[in-house]
Design a protein around this motif. Structure first.
Motif, mmCIF file in Angstrom:
data_model
loop_
_atom_site.group_PDB
_atom_site.id
_atom_site.type_symbol
_atom_site.label_atom_id
_atom_site.label_comp_id
_atom_site.label_asym_id
_atom_site.label_seq_id
_atom_site.Cartn_x
_atom_site.Cartn_y
_atom_site.Cartn_z
ATOM 1 N N ILE A 78 9.923 8.251 -23.912
ATOM 2 C CA ILE A 78 9.173 7.103 -23.414
ATOM 3 C C ILE A 78 8.236 6.575 -24.497
ATOM 4 N N GLY A 79 7.986 5.287 -24.406
ATOM 5 C CA GLY A 79 7.078 4.607 -25.324
ATOM 6 C C GLY A 79 6.517 3.368 -24.657
ATOM 7 N N ASP A 80 5.986 2.477 -25.470
ATOM 8 C CA ASP A 80 5.345 1.274 -24.931
ATOM 9 C C ASP A 80 6.282 0.426 -24.078
ATOM 10 N N ALA A 81 7.538 0.313 -24.476
ATOM 11 C CA ALA A 81 8.481 -0.507 -23.698
ATOM 12 C C ALA A 81 8.641 0.043 -22.284
ATOM 13 N N HIS A 82 8.648 1.351 -22.145
ATOM 14 C CA HIS A 82 8.769 1.972 -20.818
ATOM 15 C C HIS A 82 7.508 1.723 -19.995
ATOM 16 N N PHE A 83 6.350 1.892 -20.643
ATOM 17 C CA PHE A 83 5.102 1.644 -19.933
ATOM 18 C C PHE A 83 5.050 0.193 -19.456
ATOM 19 N N ASP A 84 5.428 -0.737 -20.347
ATOM 20 C CA ASP A 84 5.412 -2.158 -19.981
ATOM 21 C C ASP A 84 6.353 -2.446 -18.817
ATOM 22 N N ALA A 85 7.532 -1.837 -18.834
ATOM 23 C CA ALA A 85 8.493 -2.055 -17.741
ATOM 24 C C ALA A 85 7.940 -1.541 -16.419
ATOM 25 N N VAL A 86 7.332 -0.367 -16.443
ATOM 26 C CA VAL A 86 6.741 0.195 -15.226
ATOM 27 C C VAL A 86 5.634 -0.731 -14.719
ATOM 28 N N ALA A 87 4.799 -1.205 -15.627
ATOM 29 C CA ALA A 87 3.710 -2.097 -15.229
ATOM 30 C C ALA A 87 4.246 -3.382 -14.601
ATOM 31 N N LEU A 88 5.288 -3.939 -15.196
ATOM 32 C CA LEU A 88 5.883 -5.157 -14.617
ATOM 33 C C LEU A 88 6.433 -4.902 -13.217
ATOM 34 N N HIS A 89 7.056 -3.748 -13.018
ATOM 35 C CA HIS A 89 7.585 -3.421 -11.690
ATOM 36 C C HIS A 89 6.454 -3.212 -10.680
ATOM 37 N N LEU A 90 5.369 -2.607 -11.133
ATOM 38 C CA LEU A 90 4.230 -2.433 -10.238
ATOM 39 C C LEU A 90 3.657 -3.795 -9.840
ATOM 40 N N GLN A 91 3.450 -4.656 -10.809
ATOM 41 C CA GLN A 91 2.908 -5.982 -10.500
ATOM 42 C C GLN A 91 3.841 -6.756 -9.572
ATOM 43 N N THR A 93 5.958 -5.584 -7.460
ATOM 44 C CA THR A 93 5.917 -4.965 -6.131
ATOM 45 C C THR A 93 4.692 -5.425 -5.367
ATOM 46 N N LEU A 94 3.546 -5.423 -6.019
ATOM 47 C CA LEU A 94 2.313 -5.865 -5.364
ATOM 48 C C LEU A 94 2.420 -7.329 -4.939
ATOM 49 N N GLU A 95 2.995 -8.149 -5.804
ATOM 50 C CA GLU A 95 3.170 -9.558 -5.466
ATOM 51 C C GLU A 95 4.172 -9.727 -4.329
ATOM 52 N N ASP A 96 5.254 -8.934 -4.326
ATOM 53 C CA ASP A 96 6.224 -8.978 -3.228
ATOM 54 C C ASP A 96 5.565 -8.658 -1.889
ATOM 55 N N LEU A 97 4.561 -7.786 -1.928
ATOM 56 C CA LEU A 97 3.868 -7.371 -0.709
ATOM 57 C C LEU A 97 2.696 -8.293 -0.365
ATOM 58 N N SER A 98 2.575 -9.381 -1.107
ATOM 59 C CA SER A 98 1.520 -10.387 -0.875
ATOM 60 C C SER A 98 0.110 -9.818 -1.005
ATOM 61 N N VAL A 99 -0.050 -8.867 -1.922
ATOM 62 C CA VAL A 99 -1.395 -8.378 -2.217
ATOM 63 C C VAL A 99 -2.146 -9.529 -2.876
ATOM 64 N N PRO A 100 -3.364 -9.809 -2.441
ATOM 65 C CA PRO A 100 -4.122 -10.916 -3.026
ATOM 66 C C PRO A 100 -4.253 -10.778 -4.549
ATOM 67 N N GLY A 101 -4.226 -11.907 -5.221
ATOM 68 C CA GLY A 101 -4.236 -11.940 -6.679
ATOM 69 C C GLY A 101 -5.377 -11.172 -7.316
ATOM 70 N N HIS A 102 -6.575 -11.276 -6.747
ATOM 71 C CA HIS A 102 -7.711 -10.570 -7.355
ATOM 72 C C HIS A 102 -7.525 -9.048 -7.270
ATOM 73 N N LEU A 103 -6.851 -8.576 -6.224
ATOM 74 C CA LEU A 103 -6.587 -7.136 -6.109
ATOM 75 C C LEU A 103 -5.462 -6.720 -7.056
ATOM 76 N N VAL A 104 -4.453 -7.567 -7.210
ATOM 77 C CA VAL A 104 -3.380 -7.283 -8.167
ATOM 78 C C VAL A 104 -3.983 -7.148 -9.563
ATOM 79 N N ARG A 105 -4.866 -8.062 -9.928
ATOM 80 C CA ARG A 105 -5.495 -8.006 -11.257
ATOM 81 C C ARG A 105 -6.310 -6.731 -11.417
ATOM 82 N N GLN A 106 -7.009 -6.331 -10.379
ATOM 83 C CA GLN A 106 -7.818 -5.109 -10.436
ATOM 84 C C GLN A 106 -6.919 -3.886 -10.621
ATOM 85 N N ILE A 107 -5.836 -3.829 -9.883
ATOM 86 C CA ILE A 107 -4.906 -2.699 -9.971
ATOM 87 C C ILE A 107 -4.225 -2.677 -11.338
#
Length: 121
Positions: A78-91, A93-107
């Protein structure tokens, strides 16, 4: 009110973790890393970790993330590309679940703060 409560508590975390791993396991860059993993146990651990972080009870999160990923880093898996991919999937997912933008940014800010720990830097 804690972030845990703001996102919707245990039910929201359950949905987020399940959606997140659905995306991770469909990603050709990431899925090989999970091929031999007990995904039921992984989901359970991730739900506990997210709950602790969102409740502000994650003392030692850096150390936990460092030890959990050490072998993967040491083996060059694993390296930066893996971390970035995980982060994109997390974001996503949060957006798919309609988590408010300010909370997505905090997470996502909190997640970005774990990069060096995950990558053992």
């Amino acid at each position: 009110m804690s972030l845990y409560d703001e996102v919707g508590g245990a039910a929201a975390i359950d949905a987020a973790v399940d959606g997140f791993y659905g995306k991770v396991l469909a990603d050709p860059l990431l899925s090989p890393l999970f091929a031999s993993m007990d995904m039921t146990a992984m989901r359970r651990k991730q739900k506990m970790f997210f709950a602790a972080v969102f409740k502000g009870e994650a003392n030692g999160a850096d150390g936990y993330m460092r030890s959990a990923h050490k072998r993967l880093v040491d083996d060059g898996l694993i390296g930066d590309a893996h971390f970035d991919a995980v982060a994109l999937h997390l974001q996503a997912t949060l957006e798919d679940l309609s988590v408010p933008g300010h909370l997505v940014r905090q997470i996502m800010t909190a997640a970005a703060g774990l990069r060096n720990a995950v990558l053992n830097r």
